[in-house]
Scaffold this motif. Sequence first.
Motif, PDB file in Angstrom:
ATOM      1  N   ASP A 111       0.796  -1.233   0.000  1.00 50.35           N
ATOM      2  CA  ASP A 111       0.000   0.000   0.000  1.00 50.35           C
ATOM      3  C   ASP A 111       0.831   1.288   0.000  1.00 50.35           C
ATOM      4  O   ASP A 111       0.275   2.378   0.078  1.00 50.35           O
ATOM      5  CB  ASP A 111      -0.965   0.010   1.188  1.00 50.35           C
ATOM      6  CG  ASP A 111      -0.256  -0.019   2.534  1.00 50.35           C
ATOM      7  OD1 ASP A 111       0.989   0.060   2.580  1.00 50.35           O
ATOM      8  OD2 ASP A 111      -0.967  -0.118   3.561  1.00 50.35           O
ATOM      9  N   GLY A 112       2.156   1.184  -0.060  1.00 49.57           N
ATOM     10  CA  GLY A 112       2.999   2.382  -0.085  1.00 49.57           C
ATOM     11  C   GLY A 112       3.176   3.064   1.253  1.00 49.57           C
ATOM     12  O   GLY A 112       3.750   4.148   1.320  1.00 49.57           O
ATOM     13  N   HIS A 113       2.681   2.436   2.326  1.00 52.96           N
ATOM     14  CA  HIS A 113       2.791   2.999   3.672  1.00 52.96           C
ATOM     15  C   HIS A 113       4.256   3.048   4.105  1.00 52.96           C
ATOM     16  O   HIS A 113       4.952   2.046   4.054  1.00 52.96           O
ATOM     17  CB  HIS A 113       1.979   2.141   4.647  1.00 52.96           C
ATOM     18  CG  HIS A 113       2.275   2.360   6.083  1.00 52.96           C
ATOM     19  ND1 HIS A 113       1.814   3.452   6.777  1.00 52.96           N
ATOM     20  CD2 HIS A 113       3.006   1.625   6.964  1.00 52.96           C
ATOM     21  CE1 HIS A 113       2.243   3.373   8.030  1.00 52.96           C
ATOM     22  NE2 HIS A 113       2.975   2.274   8.165  1.00 52.96           N
ATOM     23  N   GLU A 114       4.730   4.241   4.505  1.00 56.14           N
ATOM     24  CA  GLU A 114       6.101   4.362   5.010  1.00 56.14           C
ATOM     25  C   GLU A 114       6.118   3.996   6.485  1.00 56.14           C
ATOM     26  O   GLU A 114       5.341   4.529   7.278  1.00 56.14           O
ATOM     27  CB  GLU A 114       6.646   5.777   4.817  1.00 56.14           C
ATOM     28  CG  GLU A 114       8.105   5.880   5.223  1.00 56.14           C
ATOM     29  CD  GLU A 114       8.767   7.178   4.795  1.00 56.14           C
ATOM     30  OE1 GLU A 114       9.869   7.432   5.297  1.00 56.14           O
ATOM     31  OE2 GLU A 114       8.191   7.920   3.978  1.00 56.14           O
ATOM     32  N   LEU A 115       6.994   3.082   6.840  1.00 60.04           N
ATOM     33  CA  LEU A 115       7.096   2.631   8.227  1.00 60.04           C
ATOM     34  C   LEU A 115       7.738   3.714   9.082  1.00 60.04           C
ATOM     35  O   LEU A 115       8.614   4.463   8.621  1.00 60.04           O
ATOM     36  CB  LEU A 115       7.938   1.355   8.326  1.00 60.04           C
ATOM     37  CG  LEU A 115       7.226   0.046   7.981  1.00 60.04           C
ATOM     38  CD1 LEU A 115       6.823  -0.035   6.531  1.00 60.04           C
ATOM     39  CD2 LEU A 115       8.094  -1.127   8.352  1.00 60.04           C
ATOM     40  N   THR A 116       7.297   3.795  10.318  1.00 59.62           N
ATOM     41  CA  THR A 116       7.855   4.744  11.272  1.00 59.62           C
ATOM     42  C   THR A 116       9.291   4.344  11.605  1.00 59.62           C
ATOM     43  O   THR A 116       9.587   3.165  11.806  1.00 59.62           O
ATOM     44  CB  THR A 116       7.028   4.742  12.577  1.00 59.62           C
ATOM     45  OG1 THR A 116       5.676   5.050  12.236  1.00 59.62           O
ATOM     46  CG2 THR A 116       7.565   5.733  13.580  1.00 59.62           C
ATOM     47  N   THR A 117      10.162   5.326  11.638  1.00 54.39           N
ATOM     48  CA  THR A 117      11.562   5.086  11.983  1.00 54.39           C
ATOM     49  C   THR A 117      11.809   5.569  13.398  1.00 54.39           C
ATOM     50  O   THR A 117      11.475   6.697  13.743  1.00 54.39           O
ATOM     51  CB  THR A 117      12.489   5.843  11.012  1.00 54.39           C
ATOM     52  OG1 THR A 117      12.161   5.469   9.681  1.00 54.39           O
ATOM     53  CG2 THR A 117      13.942   5.535  11.291  1.00 54.39           C
ATOM     54  N   SER A 118      12.375   4.713  14.225  1.00 47.40           N
ATOM     55  CA  SER A 118      12.700   5.052  15.606  1.00 47.40           C
ATOM     56  C   SER A 118      14.169   5.458  15.670  1.00 47.40           C
ATOM     57  O   SER A 118      15.053   4.645  15.408  1.00 47.40           O
ATOM     58  CB  SER A 118      12.446   3.838  16.497  1.00 47.40           C
ATOM     59  OG  SER A 118      12.856   4.100  17.808  1.00 47.40           O
ATOM     60  N   ILE A 119      14.405   6.716  15.999  1.00 44.72           N
ATOM     61  CA  ILE A 119      15.773   7.238  16.076  1.00 44.72           C
ATOM     62  C   ILE A 119      16.171   7.337  17.541  1.00 44.72           C
ATOM     63  O   ILE A 119      15.435   7.895  18.347  1.00 44.72           O
ATOM     64  CB  ILE A 119      15.874   8.613  15.396  1.00 44.72           C
ATOM     65  CG1 ILE A 119      15.521   8.473  13.913  1.00 44.72           C
ATOM     66  CG2 ILE A 119      17.266   9.206  15.564  1.00 44.72           C
ATOM     67  CD1 ILE A 119      15.446   9.772  13.173  1.00 44.72           C
TER      68      ILE A 119
END
Length: 140
Positions: free
Chosen positions: A63-71
């Motif tokens: 679906d093109g959903h960008e995953l959340t990135t944990s910094i």
Amino acid sequence: MGVVHAEEHIACETLSTRSSIVQDGSAHILRLVLQNPTQKTVVIDEFHFGANLLNIRAVAKADGHELTTSIPLLSPGTKPMEIRPNKDAVRNVNLDGSLPELTTVLRESDVDVSWTLSLEPNDDCFSQEVSTTFTLHRTR
């Protein structure tokens, strides 16, 4: 005419890179390898995810959903990293820790993981940006 002696001089040092995603149990590890193919030691700034110019993005293919990135909130900071002649420097990044949604999304979709590493110039005028994309296949 006299004999002219040329002195060998390398204007800039460059590094080669290769990367892979490996499984360690259920964890997905991005393994980055910087290779120094030259005959002299190259010194660059140590790099870490979320600091010193290593960036990771992941997108669900379904679906093109960008995953959340944990910094990480705390960076270990910069320090010199020496790569000896004809040697490698290896760094591993745990993608499951950096992309908290990864395991869940992989149950429903393949995921494209992209990384970019920007290495700043040093005394040897070394500067480059390297990147690639891998596809993690849906777990069944």
